[in-house]
Design an enzyme around this catalytic site. Structure first.
Site, PDB file in Angstrom:
ATOM      1  N   VAL A 195      72.486 109.680  -0.495  1.00  0.00           N
ATOM      2  CA  VAL A 195      71.981 109.168   0.938  1.00  0.00           C
ATOM      3  C   VAL A 195      72.857 107.532   0.892  1.00  0.00           C
ATOM      4  O   VAL A 195      72.407 106.619   0.804  1.00  0.00           O
ATOM      5  CB  VAL A 195      70.178 108.739   0.576  1.00  0.00           C
ATOM      6  CG1 VAL A 195      69.797 107.961   1.668  1.00  0.00           C
ATOM      7  CG2 VAL A 195      69.586 109.867   0.771  1.00  0.00           C
ATOM      8  N   HIS A 196      73.605 108.037   2.423  1.00  0.00           N
ATOM      9  CA  HIS A 196      74.372 106.426   2.277  1.00  0.00           C
ATOM     10  C   HIS A 196      74.539 106.482   3.643  1.00  0.00           C
ATOM     11  O   HIS A 196      74.457 106.765   4.942  1.00  0.00           O
ATOM     12  CB  HIS A 196      75.577 107.962   2.337  1.00  0.00           C
ATOM     13  CG  HIS A 196      77.369 106.338   2.793  1.00  0.00           C
ATOM     14  ND1 HIS A 196      77.657 105.747   4.009  1.00  0.00           N
ATOM     15  CD2 HIS A 196      77.761 105.686   2.091  1.00  0.00           C
ATOM     16  CE1 HIS A 196      78.088 104.848   3.574  1.00  0.00           C
ATOM     17  NE2 HIS A 196      78.687 105.380   2.716  1.00  0.00           N
ATOM     18  N   MET A 197      73.466 105.263   4.060  1.00  0.00           N
ATOM     19  CA  MET A 197      72.956 104.629   5.452  1.00  0.00           C
ATOM     20  C   MET A 197      73.937 103.552   6.123  1.00  0.00           C
ATOM     21  O   MET A 197      74.105 101.987   5.558  1.00  0.00           O
ATOM     22  CB  MET A 197      71.914 103.409   4.813  1.00  0.00           C
ATOM     23  CG  MET A 197      70.476 104.464   3.830  1.00  0.00           C
ATOM     24  SD  MET A 197      69.450 102.744   3.287  1.00  0.00           S
ATOM     25  CE  MET A 197      70.705 102.414   1.096  1.00  0.00           C
ATOM     26  N   GLY A 198      74.317 104.503   6.562  1.00  0.00           N
ATOM     27  CA  GLY A 198      75.785 103.945   7.401  1.00  0.00           C
ATOM     28  C   GLY A 198      76.848 104.819   7.322  1.00  0.00           C
ATOM     29  O   GLY A 198      76.810 105.272   6.242  1.00  0.00           O
TER      30      GLY A 198
END
Length: 163
Positions: free
Chosen positions: A82-85
């Site tokens: 999960v790569h936020m941004g």
């Protein structure tokens, strides 16, 4: 009772939305690393809310030092990022509050992090969040969500099956 101890872990699972927002195909993510699936296949979400939850039952493998990404391993062995941004590694943690630690066991919907989408956007970064199946050589995705609104912890983004 002993039967449960040696029970084989189910490899197939549904991955739920880690964020509420609009689901977009990975090919439309404005970052070649993700759009060209260099890290793996998946989908992305343009977040409408700051709360990030676990998309799977499993364990936290790695909380990135810069707090912009968390990798997980499902109980069945699928590895998820999960790569936020986008490019948010450059913020060095600004705007991110991680609520888990490496090795922690999670259930779908458990809090992972909050990420201040207003701060991230104000700093000039895109908030679109890729959700990637990292070990696609071992697992396949099916029933992939199209462009739609998703609710964190509820809506299925795709199904994961052991190859």
């Amino acid at each position: 009772m002993l039967k449960n101890i040696f029970k084989k872990k189910e490899a197939n699972t549904d991955l739920i939305a880690p964020l509420s927002g609009k689901v977009i195909p990975l090919g439309q993510v404005p970052d070649q690393v993700f759009s060209q699936k260099m890290m793996g296949d998946g989908v992305a979400i343009e977040p409408a809310d700051k709360q990030v939850v676990s998309p799977v039952d499993g364990e936290v493998v790695d909380v990135f030092k810069t707090k912009h990404a968390v990798s997980l391993k499902t109980d069945g062995g699928a590895e998820i990022l999960v790569h936020m941004g986008l490019e948010t590694v450059e913020l060095d943690g600004k705007g991110f509050d991680i609520q888990v630690e490496n090795g922690q066991k999670l259930k779908k919907g458990d809090p992972l992090a909050t990420f201040d989408i207003n701060t991230i956007a104000a700093e000039g970064y895109k908030t679109v969040t890729p959700v990637i199946l990292l070990n696609g050589e071992e697992f396949a995705m099916s029933n992939i969500a199209g462009e739609q609104d998703a609710i964190a912890g509820e809506d299925v983004l795709f199904h994961i099956e052991k190859k």
